[in-house]
Design a protein around this motif. Structure first.
Motif, short mmCIF file in Angstrom:
data_model
loop_
_atom_site.label_atom_id
_atom_site.label_comp_id
_atom_site.label_asym_id
_atom_site.label_seq_id
_atom_site.Cartn_x
_atom_site.Cartn_y
_atom_site.Cartn_z
N ASP A 42 46.08 39.48 38.27
CA ASP A 42 46.12 40.54 37.28
C ASP A 42 44.75 41.21 37.22
N PRO A 43 44.66 42.54 37.34
CA PRO A 43 43.34 43.18 37.35
C PRO A 43 42.61 43.07 36.02
N ASN A 44 43.35 42.80 34.94
CA ASN A 44 42.68 42.73 33.64
C ASN A 44 42.44 41.31 33.18
N GLN A 45 42.44 40.35 34.13
CA GLN A 45 42.16 38.97 33.79
C GLN A 45 40.81 38.85 33.12
N SER A 46 40.73 37.95 32.14
CA SER A 46 39.44 37.75 31.49
C SER A 46 38.55 36.89 32.38
N ILE A 47 37.26 36.88 32.02
CA ILE A 47 36.30 36.11 32.81
C ILE A 47 36.65 34.63 32.77
N ARG A 50 39.37 33.82 35.20
CA ARG A 50 38.86 33.78 36.58
C ARG A 50 38.13 32.48 36.83
N ASN A 53 40.57 29.70 37.26
CA ASN A 53 41.14 29.82 38.60
C ASN A 53 40.20 29.26 39.65
N TYR B 157 33.27 38.16 41.66
CA TYR B 157 34.55 37.47 41.53
C TYR B 157 34.94 37.38 40.07
N LEU B 158 34.00 36.96 39.23
CA LEU B 158 34.32 36.75 37.82
C LEU B 158 34.66 38.05 37.13
N LEU B 159 34.01 39.15 37.53
CA LEU B 159 34.25 40.43 36.87
C LEU B 159 35.35 41.21 37.57
N ASN B 160 36.00 40.57 38.54
CA ASN B 160 37.15 41.20 39.19
C ASN B 160 36.78 42.48 39.92
N THR B 229 40.72 49.73 34.54
CA THR B 229 40.33 48.33 34.43
C THR B 229 39.96 47.96 33.00
N HIS B 232 36.59 46.86 28.34
CA HIS B 232 36.05 45.53 28.14
C HIS B 232 35.23 45.08 29.35
N HIS B 233 35.86 45.21 30.53
CA HIS B 233 35.17 44.80 31.74
C HIS B 233 34.02 45.72 32.07
N HIS B 236 30.96 44.53 30.43
CA HIS B 236 30.44 43.34 31.11
C HIS B 236 29.79 43.69 32.44
#
Lengths: 79, 278
Positions: A42-47, A50, A53, B157-160, B229, B232-233, B236
């Motif tokens: 999901d692109p809006n996954q929270s940190i 992740r 995961n 990775y963490l910030l997608n 996106t 929120h992100h 960050h």
């Protein structure tokens, strides 16, 4: 101590630290258990999602190595 | 004049059938060997990709170093896109030769080697040189760059952030800090410590600013696409950018720490006998 070796140690120890985290005893208790179904990310996954995961991925990857190292004490469920 | 090997004279070699055959055979053998080496190297590193990063010109290198030391006035930071001549589709980015904003590996590699040699020279001026210093410094420099790349990758990775950020691009961006370190080392040879400190802070702020503007296109790809996106992100990611820029100061300090230790040792080692001298 030369720095490349230090970096190698750092990576090794951190990876091992992640690998030995226990699912039931520790991760589930602080709510970091990877319970949700794995699918398309999901692109809006929270940190936090992740991170969870990542931890579960590292644990899955290193489980086989740990089984090989502890082949005398393998729980029968894993075999 | 008598020729000892007349059969191998360059003038007669075109007429000699056996020599022609031999040449042809040798040519194919060399070609096959070359192909074999290319194929096996390409399994591990993408050579054409590496060529792209080393495709630099003299003016590019000069302008880039100038930009790294004085990045504050520049307006355009986006990389130019290469378009195919026939279809007009984008086929990647333009090489550094044609685009000042493109990351290259030439400057980081040369700066890293220069840094290692300069540390040797600086320790030599303090009469503290030992061949081990070169190896230790190189190991430290490579370790710091690798650590920073891993850190940025983890943050991505963490910030997608999409994997568009190439591994080699990140190595380039992490290696640019050596330019600032070299400037600090050069100034530090003869100048008082306040000048060295001010050059250290200035070059790190400059490189941090450069990274802030360059990594922006990787971390915050597009303002219109960023709304998808979520804000929120986005917040960050901006924090992440500033942390990466600020980390330059820490890494530069780590890389320079052993030479500053040397200056202290030099002061105590040389001033003590001077004072005791009648």
């Amino acid at each position: 101590m030369f720095a490349l070796g230090l970096l190698f140690y750092l990576g090794l120890l951190l990876l091992n630290a992640v690998a030995i985290l226990n699912e039931q005893r520790f991760l589930a208790r602080i709510g970091w258990s990877s319970g949700q179904a794995t699918g398309f990310p999901d692109p809006n996954q929270s940190i936090k999602a992740r991170l969870v995961n990542l931890i579960s991925a590292v644990r899955t990857l290193l489980r086989h190595r740990d089984i090989c190292l502890n082949y005398k004490h393998v729980p029968s469920t894993l075999l | 004049m008598a020729q000892p090997y007349e059969g191998f004279d360059l003038n007669t070699i075109h007429n000699n059938q056996a020599a022609q055959l031999g040449l042809q055979f040798a040519g194919t053998a060399v070609h096959a060997g070359h192909e074999y080496v290319e194929k096996n190297i390409n399994q591990y590193i993408n050579v054409s990709m590496l060529r792209h990063y080393f495709n630099v010109s003299n003016s590019y290198v000069l302008k880039k170093i100038q930009l790294l030391l004085f990045p504050f006035g520049r307006k355009h930071w986006a990389r130019l896109v290469q378009r195919s001549e026939h279809t007009g589709h984008t086929t990647g980015y333009k090489p550094p030769r044609e685009d000042l904003n493109s990351p290259d590996l030439y400057i980081p590699v040369m700066a890293l080697i220069t840094y290692v040699l300069l540390v040797g020279i600086v320790s030599g001026t303090k009469h503290m040189f030992h061949p081990e210093i070169l190896g230790l410094t190189a190991s430290k420099a490579i370790a710091v760059v690798l650590f920073e790349v891993v850190l940025i990758k983890l943050g991505c990775y963490l910030l997608n952030i999409s994997a568009e950020a190439q591994f080699l691009d990140l190595i380039c961006y992490c290696g640019y800090k050596f330019i600032g370190i070299i400037a600090t080392l050069l100034v530090g040879v003869k100048s008082p410590s306040w000048a060295t400190w001010s050059v250290f802070f200035y070059t790190n702020i400059a490189v941090g600013f450069f990274l802030l503007r360059s990594l922006r296109h990787i971390v915050l790809p597009d303002t219109s696409a960023a709304t998808a996106t979520g804000l929120h992100h986005r917040k960050h990611r901006i924090y992440f950018l500033f942390i990466v820029a600020a980390l330059q100061l820490v890494f530069s300090w780590i890389l320079l720490s052993n030479t500053w230790g040397l200056t202290d040792a030099h002061a105590t080692a040389t001033s003590a006998p001077l004072r005791s001298r009648p």
